[in-house]
Design a protein around this motif. Structure first.
Motif, PDB file in Angstrom:
ATOM      1  N   ASP A 125       1.229  -4.410 -10.269  1.00  0.00           N
ATOM      2  CA  ASP A 125      -0.248  -4.048  -9.973  1.00  0.00           C
ATOM      3  C   ASP A 125      -0.267  -4.079  -8.514  1.00  0.00           C
ATOM      4  N   ARG A 126       0.195  -3.177  -7.635  1.00  0.00           N
ATOM      5  CA  ARG A 126       0.020  -3.589  -6.239  1.00  0.00           C
ATOM      6  C   ARG A 126      -1.350  -3.756  -5.778  1.00  0.00           C
ATOM      7  N   GLU A 127      -2.202  -2.860  -6.310  1.00  0.00           N
ATOM      8  CA  GLU A 127      -3.674  -2.986  -5.727  1.00  0.00           C
ATOM      9  C   GLU A 127      -4.290  -4.471  -6.099  1.00  0.00           C
ATOM     10  N   GLU A 128      -4.207  -4.928  -7.387  1.00  0.00           N
ATOM     11  CA  GLU A 128      -4.590  -6.209  -7.810  1.00  0.00           C
ATOM     12  C   GLU A 128      -3.733  -7.340  -6.738  1.00  0.00           C
ATOM     13  N   ALA A 156      -2.627  -6.811  -3.872  1.00  0.00           N
ATOM     14  CA  ALA A 156      -3.089  -6.970  -2.517  1.00  0.00           C
ATOM     15  C   ALA A 156      -4.635  -7.794  -2.377  1.00  0.00           C
ATOM     16  N   THR A 157      -5.466  -7.319  -3.553  1.00  0.00           N
ATOM     17  CA  THR A 157      -6.596  -8.080  -3.407  1.00  0.00           C
ATOM     18  C   THR A 157      -6.656  -9.679  -3.651  1.00  0.00           C
ATOM     19  N   GLY A 159       0.795  -1.143   0.078  1.00  0.00           N
ATOM     20  CA  GLY A 159      -0.148  -0.046   0.055  1.00  0.00           C
ATOM     21  C   GLY A 159       1.044   1.313  -0.131  1.00  0.00           C
TER      22      GLY A 159
END
Length: 229
Positions: free
Chosen positions: A174-177, A179-180, A122
């Motif tokens: 893609d850090r958001e992906e 993390a999901t 994050g």
């Protein structure tokens, strides 16, 4: 004396130090490994150092060339793909077994290391090495619930060798992906759902594979060990 209490020999110690430096990217892919420089850096004589390098060559982390000595094995698409396929065979099963057998202490450690990893994902300012260390800590904690020592050890070896590739593509993730996917993995682990654990880990490995790997840098341009400012 327990097995883990057996003291390391000088060869074992310097082998572990060089391996860690390679996996952390401190010794870069393609970087020449100069015996005199490494001997001074690690305060060991050339004999145990050469033996340590031979062992690391057996793991594929170091390679020798006639008239040119040793160097850190360069990155290659073939090697990355091979490690990814091996991880897909080993890591999902290790974690699935952990989900079925892990106890309260294991659950607490998984949650704690997961929180640290999510924090690194994050924060845009987190360094690739810090993110990788958090990644390894989480997977080591997860594997700790697996009852098979052999499976845990095999997974660790392949996971560690793949770390050079994770570091190489870290900035393009893609850090958001990620993390999901990670949250779904942790949820499945803690709920004891092995099929979902396997699926989530495979998705995560693919996420790393999907980032292009830059292998255009010339290995000889690497700085010799110990020469960094």
């Amino acid at each position: 004396m327990a097995v883990n209490d057996v003291p390391l020999t000088r060869i074992d110690w310097v082998e572990a130090q060089i391996r860690q430096a390679i996996l952390d990217g401190e010794l870069a892919p393609g970087e020449r490994l100069i015996t005199a420089t490494l001997s001074e850096r690690f305060s060991v004589s050339p004999t145990p150092l050469r033996e340590a390098l031979q062992r690391l060559a057996g793991e594929g982390l170091v390679e020798f060339a006639a008239q040119r000595g040793a160097r850190v094995t360069p990155l290659s698409a073939r090697d990355r793909d091979e490690l990814a396929e091996l991880r897909k065979l080993l890591e999902p099963e290790t974690a699935a077994q952990a989900a079925l057998h892990g106890g309260p202490e294991w659950r607490a450690l998984v949650e704690a290391t997961s929180a640290t990893l999510l924090a690194t994902l994050g924060q845009a300012t987190t360094t690739p090495v810090a993110r990788e260390l958090a990644y390894r800590a989480f997977y080591e904690a997860t594997a700790g619930g697996c009852p098979s020592t052999r499976l845990r050890n095999m997974s660790r070896v392949v996971r560690d060798q793949a770390s050079r590739y994770r570091l190489a593509v870290s900035d393009g993730l893609d850090r958001e992906e990620l993390a999901t996917v990670h949250r779904s993995l942790v949820g499945a682990l803690l709920a004891g759902r092995p099929a979902e654990v396997r699926t989530a880990i495979e998705r995560e490995i693919v996420a790393y594979e999907s980032v292009g790997l830059d292998m255009t840098a010339e290995p000889e341009a690497a700085v010799a060990p110990g020469a960094r400012g």
